[in-house]
Design an enzyme around this catalytic site. Structure first.
Site, PDB file in Angstrom:
ATOM      1  N   LYS A   1      10.338  33.395  13.503  1.00  0.00           N
ATOM      2  CA  LYS A   1      11.276  34.053  14.418  1.00  0.00           C
ATOM      3  C   LYS A   1      12.683  33.495  14.235  1.00  0.00           C
ATOM      4  O   LYS A   1      12.838  32.300  13.993  1.00  0.00           O
ATOM      5  CB  LYS A   1      10.866  33.767  15.872  1.00  0.00           C
ATOM      6  CG  LYS A   1       9.688  34.542  16.390  1.00  0.00           C
ATOM      7  CD  LYS A   1       9.448  34.211  17.863  1.00  0.00           C
ATOM      8  CE  LYS A   1       8.205  34.894  18.406  1.00  0.00           C
ATOM      9  NZ  LYS A   1       8.284  36.356  18.395  1.00  0.00           N
TER      10      LYS A   1
ATOM     11  N   ASP B   1       5.149  30.034  20.300  1.00  0.00           N
ATOM     12  CA  ASP B   1       5.097  31.033  19.235  1.00  0.00           C
ATOM     13  C   ASP B   1       6.339  30.895  18.352  1.00  0.00           C
ATOM     14  O   ASP B   1       7.400  31.431  18.671  1.00  0.00           O
ATOM     15  CB  ASP B   1       5.020  32.441  19.861  1.00  0.00           C
ATOM     16  CG  ASP B   1       4.879  33.530  18.807  1.00  0.00           C
ATOM     17  OD1 ASP B   1       4.673  33.185  17.625  1.00  0.00           O
ATOM     18  OD2 ASP B   1       4.955  34.723  19.184  1.00  0.00           O
TER      19      ASP B   1
ATOM     20  N   ASP C   1       3.681  36.892  13.055  1.00  0.00           N
ATOM     21  CA  ASP C   1       4.241  36.870  14.404  1.00  0.00           C
ATOM     22  C   ASP C   1       3.480  37.816  15.346  1.00  0.00           C
ATOM     23  O   ASP C   1       3.674  37.772  16.556  1.00  0.00           O
ATOM     24  CB  ASP C   1       5.728  37.240  14.349  1.00  0.00           C
ATOM     25  CG  ASP C   1       6.488  36.786  15.572  1.00  0.00           C
ATOM     26  OD1 ASP C   1       5.883  36.092  16.424  1.00  0.00           O
ATOM     27  OD2 ASP C   1       7.677  37.126  15.684  1.00  0.00           O
TER      28      ASP C   1
ATOM     29  N   GLU D   1       0.574  37.519  16.432  1.00  0.00           N
ATOM     30  CA  GLU D   1      -0.573  36.603  16.532  1.00  0.00           C
ATOM     31  C   GLU D   1      -1.381  36.818  17.803  1.00  0.00           C
ATOM     32  O   GLU D   1      -2.573  36.549  17.835  1.00  0.00           O
ATOM     33  CB  GLU D   1      -0.076  35.154  16.457  1.00  0.00           C
ATOM     34  CG  GLU D   1       0.421  34.529  17.770  1.00  0.00           C
ATOM     35  CD  GLU D   1       1.660  35.204  18.360  1.00  0.00           C
ATOM     36  OE1 GLU D   1       2.371  35.895  17.603  1.00  0.00           O
ATOM     37  OE2 GLU D   1       1.905  35.049  19.571  1.00  0.00           O
TER      38      GLU D   1
ATOM     39  N   ARG E   1      -2.393  39.486  19.391  1.00  0.00           N
ATOM     40  CA  ARG E   1      -3.475  40.474  19.288  1.00  0.00           C
ATOM     41  C   ARG E   1      -4.655  39.930  18.493  1.00  0.00           C
ATOM     42  O   ARG E   1      -5.784  40.352  18.679  1.00  0.00           O
ATOM     43  CB  ARG E   1      -2.916  41.766  18.676  1.00  0.00           C
ATOM     44  CG  ARG E   1      -2.389  41.601  17.290  1.00  0.00           C
ATOM     45  CD  ARG E   1      -1.524  42.787  16.862  1.00  0.00           C
ATOM     46  NE  ARG E   1      -0.206  42.782  17.491  1.00  0.00           N
ATOM     47  CZ  ARG E   1       0.716  43.723  17.293  1.00  0.00           C
ATOM     48  NH1 ARG E   1       0.459  44.755  16.506  1.00  0.00           N
ATOM     49  NH2 ARG E   1       1.877  43.652  17.896  1.00  0.00           N
TER      50      ARG E   1
HETATM   51  N1  BES Z   1       5.134  36.696  21.855  1.00  0.00           N
HETATM   52  C1  BES Z   1       5.694  37.739  21.075  1.00  0.00           C
HETATM   53  C2  BES Z   1       6.167  38.920  21.899  1.00  0.00           C
HETATM   54  C3  BES Z   1       7.260  38.710  22.879  1.00  0.00           C
HETATM   55  C4  BES Z   1       8.556  38.500  22.441  1.00  0.00           C
HETATM   56  C5  BES Z   1       7.005  38.829  24.229  1.00  0.00           C
HETATM   57  C6  BES Z   1       9.561  38.356  23.355  1.00  0.00           C
HETATM   58  C7  BES Z   1       8.001  38.693  25.138  1.00  0.00           C
HETATM   59  C8  BES Z   1       9.289  38.450  24.696  1.00  0.00           C
HETATM   60  C9  BES Z   1       4.661  38.271  20.084  1.00  0.00           C
HETATM   61  O1  BES Z   1       3.772  37.364  19.591  1.00  0.00           O
HETATM   62  C10 BES Z   1       5.432  38.835  18.951  1.00  0.00           C
HETATM   63  O2  BES Z   1       6.080  38.074  18.283  1.00  0.00           O
HETATM   64  N2  BES Z   1       5.371  40.137  18.739  1.00  0.00           N
HETATM   65  C11 BES Z   1       6.079  40.766  17.704  1.00  0.00           C
HETATM   66  C12 BES Z   1       5.128  41.712  17.006  1.00  0.00           C
HETATM   67  C13 BES Z   1       5.640  42.273  15.722  1.00  0.00           C
HETATM   68  C14 BES Z   1       5.732  41.190  14.669  1.00  0.00           C
HETATM   69  C15 BES Z   1       4.707  43.364  15.276  1.00  0.00           C
HETATM   70  C16 BES Z   1       7.254  41.528  18.303  1.00  0.00           C
HETATM   71  O3  BES Z   1       7.115  42.073  19.390  1.00  0.00           O
HETATM   72  O4  BES Z   1       8.325  41.507  17.696  1.00  0.00           O
HETATM   73 ZN    ZN Z   2       3.384  35.702  20.764  1.00  0.00          ZN
HETATM   74 MN    MN Z   3       4.527  36.357  17.867  1.00  0.00          MN
END
Ligand code: BES
Ligand code: ZN
Ligand code: MN
Length: 460
Positions: free
Chosen positions: A240, A233, A310, A312, A314
């Site tokens: 990120k 990711d 990011d 993604e 869901r």
């Molecule tokens: N894979 C990440 C979530 C994640 C980050 C899980 C660190 C465990 C450790 C996910 O795809 C993500 O990036 N989520 C974002 C969502 C936001 C953009 C609404 C998040 O949690 O920052």
């Molecule tokens: Zn992710």
């Molecule tokens: Mn993500």
């Protein structure tokens, strides 16, 4: 076949005395004077997590004393003995005093023996344990094999485990158990109506796919597992920062948990009709990447505006959950490394779970405690649904700055209607530092507890 580190009671073994600060003096009193004197000289008092190698009169290893937690169950770590395999010299050992929970102790021993050695040579010492009385060696071995295979998948970098590698691992497991396996790859995702899986994965050189396998009798209770399989990711165009991207090879931890649970179910031949769905993609950046502001159609017909590429997980889960829901299964269980917000709420070791089914929630909490696979219920708080409103589409894929794990769970919930029950686990899939039985690196969360729950519900 029991795990190679489990020995049988007829093998020659060294005793381990599991003691507490309260029981130590009495146990010490029964030891030969040399061992007793040596422990005293070392200052060993039976403190939790402490150990002492006890000599015999010739200076050879006579046995081991190891300090367990005291009586306060809430503060205890049932996996504490998982420290021992890394502390002890090679050999075969037995618990001379019974462990409080012998099955968890055996599990901890084997899980604590794990290390990820694919990329470097490590001299591996064999520290074996005589299967404690009353412990089902076959079952413990099945559980451990499932967990360590999935730890390997999580730890393996994306250069050696892309969406195609996730598919290969799922296919190998399915074939081993005679499950029927299909995978919808690349452009076929569009013709078969999985637009969100395609959109998230299309910028990668390795095409996105939906892995789908089915096992068990057609008329058995239908349990469908769905796992987030993001091989890496980057965050997509809403990229990120480096520190957040560093560990994102673990973003297929949901898929790994799903495969571990499927492996346990099939090894035990639980009388369920199991289906496993894994949307496997790499969230990459390229000229054909999906963009912030794009509006995607979805399998369920809900249109989704992209607030952030990011978010993604869901999206790909939405299409997979919609497919799962089409056959109205008895239970849908999804596992996903879905949000950073879940870690803000509960920390890395306690994944939140979400369900509207109170009886299921109570069972999950109970088995989580019993299996030392802790989870915590958080609410599907529908008033926050409005955070996902879009000005141009049916829904946005991001909510506001707060309650992010809840709004992610509410997003997923929109794609499930017909299933009799649904639970979503927002997992971390990683041990940030080494703890007993939990070596630093990839970790399987919530699969062992769900196995225990399914065994209780449906087991023969
Ligand atoms: N894979 C990440 C979530 C994640 C980050 C899980 C660190 C465990 C450790 C996910 O795809 C993500 O990036 N989520 C974002 C969502 C936001 C953009 C609404 C998040 O949690 O920052
Ligand atoms: Zn992710
Ligand atoms: Mn993500």
């Amino acid at each position: 076949m029991p795990h190679p580190l489990l020995a049988s009671a007829t093998d020659a073994s060294k005793p381990i005395w599991l003691v507490t600060e309260k029981t130590w003096s009495e146990i010490a009193g029964g030891l030969p004077p040399v061992a007793q004197g040596f422990a005293k000289a070392q200052g060993f008092e039976g403190k939790a997590g402490g150990h002492c190698l006890l000599p015999d009169a010739d200076g050879n290893l006579y046995g081991v004393a190891f300090g367990l937690n005291g009586a306060d169950a809430k503060r205890n770590d049932p996996f504490l003995v998982g420290k021992l395999p890394t502390l002890l010299p090679e050999g075969v050992y037995r618990f001379e005093t019974e462990a409080p929970d012998p099955t968890l102790a055996a599990l901890a021993w084997l899980l604590g023996s794990y290390s990820f050695n694919r990329y470097r040579k490590r001299s591996e010492k064999s520290v074996r344990l005589v299967t404690p009385k009353g412990v089902d060696a076959e079952e413990v071995s099945h559980i451990v094999n499932a967990v360590i295979a999935s730890r390997d998948l999580i730890n393996t970098p994306t250069s050696d485990l892309g969406p195609d590698g996730i598919e290969a691992a799922a296919r190998a497991l399915a074939e081993r158990h005679g499950a029927s396996f299909t995978s919808i790859v690349g452009e076929d995702l569009l013709t078969q109506n999985f637009p969100m899986i395609h959109a998230v994965g299309r910028a990668s050189a390795t095409p996105p796919r939906l892995i789908d396998f089915t096992w068990g009798k057609a008329d058995a209770p239908r349990v469908t597992l769905v796992g987030k399989g993001v091989a890496f990711d980057t965050g997509g165009l809403d990229i990120k920062p480096a520190s957040s991207m560093l560990l994102m090879r673990k973003d297929m931890g949901g898929a790994a948990a799903t495969l571990a649970l499927a492996s346990m179910i099939m090894d035990a031949k639980l009388p369920v009709r199991l289906r496993v769905l894994i949307p496997a993609v790499e969230n990459s950046i390229s000229s054909n990447a999906f963009r912030p502001g794009d509006i995607l159609s979805s399998r369920k017909g809900i249109s989704v505006e992209i607030g952030n590429t990011d978010a993604e997980g869901r999206l790909i889960l939405g299409d997979a959950l919609a497919l799962a829901d089409e056959e109205s299964p008895d239970l849908i269980v999804d596992f996903a490394t879905l949000t950073g917000a879940a870690r803000v709420a509960l920390g890395p070791e306690l994944p939140p779970f979400y369900t509207d089914d109170d009886a299921l929630a109570a069972d999950i909490a109970r088995h989580g405690l019993a299996e030392n696979d802790p989870v915590w219920r958080m609410p599907l708080w529908y008033p926050y649904q409005s955070q996902l409103d879009s000005k141009f589409a049916d829904m946005n894929n991001t909510g506001g700055p707060m309650g992010g794990s809840i709004t992610a769970a509410l997003f997923l919930r929109r794609f499930v209607e017909a299933a009799k029950a649904h639970v979503h686990f927002d997992i971390f899939a990683w041990n940030s530092s080494t703890k007993p039985a939990r070596p630093e690196g990839g970790e399987v969360q919530a699969a062992r507890l769900m196995y225990a729950l399914l065994k209780e519900r449906y087991g023969a």
